[in-house]
Motif scaffolding. Sequence first.
Motif, PDB file in Angstrom:
ATOM      1  N   ILE A 219       0.868  -1.178   0.000  1.00 23.73           N
ATOM      2  CA  ILE A 219       0.000   0.000   0.000  1.00 23.73           C
ATOM      3  C   ILE A 219       0.904   1.227   0.000  1.00 23.73           C
ATOM      4  N   TRP A 220       0.841   1.994  -1.095  1.00 25.33           N
ATOM      5  CA  TRP A 220       1.648   3.202  -1.213  1.00 25.33           C
ATOM      6  C   TRP A 220       0.750   4.420  -1.063  1.00 25.33           C
ATOM      7  N   LEU A 221       1.053   5.293  -0.140  1.00 29.86           N
ATOM      8  CA  LEU A 221       0.374   6.570  -0.023  1.00 29.86           C
ATOM      9  C   LEU A 221       1.196   7.589  -0.799  1.00 29.86           C
ATOM     10  N   LEU A 222       0.704   7.954  -1.997  1.00 27.73           N
ATOM     11  CA  LEU A 222       1.383   8.941  -2.830  1.00 27.73           C
ATOM     12  C   LEU A 222       0.888  10.319  -2.411  1.00 27.73           C
ATOM     13  N   TYR A 223       1.660  10.945  -1.545  1.00 27.53           N
ATOM     14  CA  TYR A 223       1.286  12.201  -0.886  1.00 27.53           C
ATOM     15  C   TYR A 223       1.987  13.334  -1.625  1.00 27.53           C
ATOM     16  N   GLU A 322      -7.310  10.689  -5.339  1.00 30.70           N
ATOM     17  CA  GLU A 322      -8.029  11.509  -4.353  1.00 30.70           C
ATOM     18  C   GLU A 322      -8.652  10.608  -3.283  1.00 30.70           C
ATOM     19  N   GLU A 323      -7.813   9.770  -2.680  1.00 26.40           N
ATOM     20  CA  GLU A 323      -8.303   8.729  -1.769  1.00 26.40           C
ATOM     21  C   GLU A 323      -9.068   9.285  -0.582  1.00 26.40           C
ATOM     22  N   GLN A 324      -8.850  10.557  -0.241  1.00 28.53           N
ATOM     23  CA  GLN A 324      -9.512  11.151   0.920  1.00 28.53           C
ATOM     24  C   GLN A 324     -10.957  11.517   0.644  1.00 28.53           C
ATOM     25  N   ASP A 325     -11.388  11.453  -0.610  1.00 29.52           N
ATOM     26  CA  ASP A 325     -12.698  11.971  -0.989  1.00 29.52           C
ATOM     27  C   ASP A 325     -13.823  11.122  -0.408  1.00 29.52           C
ATOM     28  N   SER A 326     -14.802  11.789   0.197  1.00 30.81           N
ATOM     29  CA  SER A 326     -15.919  11.069   0.825  1.00 30.81           C
ATOM     30  C   SER A 326     -16.822  10.395  -0.200  1.00 30.81           C
ATOM     31  N   ILE A 343      -8.233  -1.908  -1.162  1.00 30.86           N
ATOM     32  CA  ILE A 343      -7.093  -2.426  -0.403  1.00 30.86           C
ATOM     33  C   ILE A 343      -7.264  -3.921  -0.142  1.00 30.86           C
ATOM     34  N   PHE A 344      -8.476  -4.346   0.234  1.00 25.00           N
ATOM     35  CA  PHE A 344      -8.722  -5.772   0.450  1.00 25.00           C
ATOM     36  C   PHE A 344      -8.488  -6.553  -0.844  1.00 25.00           C
ATOM     37  N   LEU A 355      -2.607   4.884  -3.180  1.00 24.47           N
ATOM     38  CA  LEU A 355      -3.583   5.858  -2.696  1.00 24.47           C
ATOM     39  C   LEU A 355      -2.993   7.241  -2.924  1.00 24.47           C
ATOM     40  N   GLY A 356      -3.576   8.010  -3.843  1.00 25.11           N
ATOM     41  CA  GLY A 356      -3.018   9.308  -4.181  1.00 25.11           C
ATOM     42  C   GLY A 356      -3.810  10.444  -3.575  1.00 25.11           C
TER      43      GLY A 356
END
Length: 729
Positions: A219-223, A322-326, A343-344, A355-356
Amino acid sequence: MPIVRVAINIPVDTLFDYQTVDATPDDIGLRVSVPFGKKKVVGIIIAISDTTRINTGKLKPVCSIYRETKPLPASLLELFRFCSEYYHHPLGMVILNSLPAAMRCNKAIQIKKTASNLSFELTPAGKQIDRSVIPARNRVARRLFSAFLESAALTETQIKQISPRANQWLPEWLHRGWIAAKQAPADTSATVTGSIPILTAEQAAAVNAITAGLQQFNIWLLYGITGSGKTEVYLRTIESVLAQGKQTLVLIPEINLTPQLEKIFRSRFAATPIVSLHSGLNDSERLSGWMQAQSGAAKIILGTRLAVFTPLPDLGLIIVDEEQDSSFKQQDGLRYSARDMAIFRARQHAVTVILGSATPSLESYYNALNGRYHTLRLQSRAVRNAGLPSIHLIDTRIHKMQDGLTEPLINAIGRCLIEKNQSLIFINRRGYAPVLLCKSCGWSAACQRCSSRLVVHLRDKQLSCHHCGHQESFPRACPHCGNQDLAPFGQGTQRVEDALTSNFPAARILRIDRDSTRRKNAWHDMLQAIHGHQIDILIGTQLLSKGHDFPNLALVGIVSADNSLYSTDFRASERLFTQLMQVAGRAGRAQIAGTVLIQTEFPNHPLYQALQHHDYDGLAQILLSERKAAGFPPYVFQALLRGEAHDLNPVLNFLHQAIKLAKPPEAVELFDPVPAQMHRLKGLERAQLLIQSTSRKQLQAFLTEWCAQIHALTNHKVRWTLDVDPLEF
């Protein structure tokens, strides 16, 4: 006689047994028509057995098994089971509602014949044939034979171009041995077209890190800050996936982002089959894309949240932009998180998930701090000499507003027009004004079906509820006191548009919100006008806040942002910062320097200070410490039991009954039932109770047992749902 266990689209979490004579283990995952009550329904075969707990004399026979499509793969059925168990939603409803509408109908699917991947060529024997053996009257056959002599091979498409009747000669010539058919290899190369930008050092490091571990679960968080080139990292990573002959699933939050992203992907991977899956497609278009993905023909799948359930036999990579988007969290029916399901699914297939985000959700940020996610940072903009916009705060206590706009903001827009650059005024409220007020008695227009006020749409002379869609004509006088001096209070996109038109009559102004984009192709036409520099000033809601690249945009003005600071939702600050950071990021993405002006009464608020310094990390640390002290996610796990009925009392009684049934372990806490924040919606009264725990495992074990007890309650007046990991209260 084999027994098939079938999942049906009904709100009962059980499988139903039926008899059949011709089922085999290969049929698991196929659609099936079965009798249910007095009608026939479609279901999915989940298992085949020789035994059943039901008296075989009472079992009904299967009507038919639909074998015209491939069965759903075992890995996808496992994903459905996990989703059903985690969100406590009936398995049949999870599966059937994830399928294209055409597959939920109780009939065989008519699959349109498409051009095959076959090509035909003359055999050595065919090359010895003299053209004269074909009668002169068969002109089409002669033209076809001549084409074979001139070409090494012909595809079906090329043969049809000779004549629509040319392919009728193929069976006979194949039988005679004149020609041979062969399967043309599928083009799964990562051939790219167009100009490819040079990677920055940060982008190159991110691509190398991700591609080094593509064939294992990571799992990569592309921040990356806005404009840092996250999309280019996606494209380079997909090149590596395509080179392995694998498929990539790209999830995006909004349907409005699909055409722009699809255009980028198609221009880069012109030879690669790409499909889009979203609610804007008609039933046949969605079915066609879904089946291309299921067959493995489509190598890149772009889609909104439901696309996470698409069958993908060669899955090699999942990207959640935009993984944070509701929007990735479904808010009705099956309340699942597409990001969490992605992710699962990546873990299932032992592939990488990216996750960008420019402003990661606090849950993802927390997981990155704890080492559960690998973090990759992009801290500079990808375009050379493009810097982050400068952010300035306009204190509305000092600078008075006229129609929602301050003098410094109006002057900045004027300078932008002189320099022939574009401006964006952001206000996240459509309509003319949020309230219609009587100045004499204080009456305000309220929706009778929802606990909210009616929004003024002055041009249509309508009052509209943005929650249930109820509309009323504009009243001539106050219904309480008869006063005719009714005034709109507050600002919406239409009122800001009028104010800007008044201040800049020669400017080309475009308003973009849900009202102005309803017409088909309206959004596409608007984007073309913006990029063609046919627009000087944009006025928009959150539709414009993310994912768009406007090279000529130099100024962003933000209006009425303070409203979110008064919210009782503990996620309000996080959402506001994300939204403002996203919309601010639209400015200065190319060679033009960007400026952001925010009108606020609270210029010293920590949120605005963090925004001014582009310091998401600083704000995130403050918010995490507040959440830890208050016992909120990500430090606890939550679920919300909601009930609704025409009266509030039955709902509260139902929730109190549910509490009496509960036997929670020490780690699980139940709170008292309370009316929902919007206690009336679409004519129904709503209440809820919160369940939370520091242990996800113990919370899930409790919910499983408790849900079974709640189902036993016979209260037909109350409709209830369980929302696991809720985002809205």
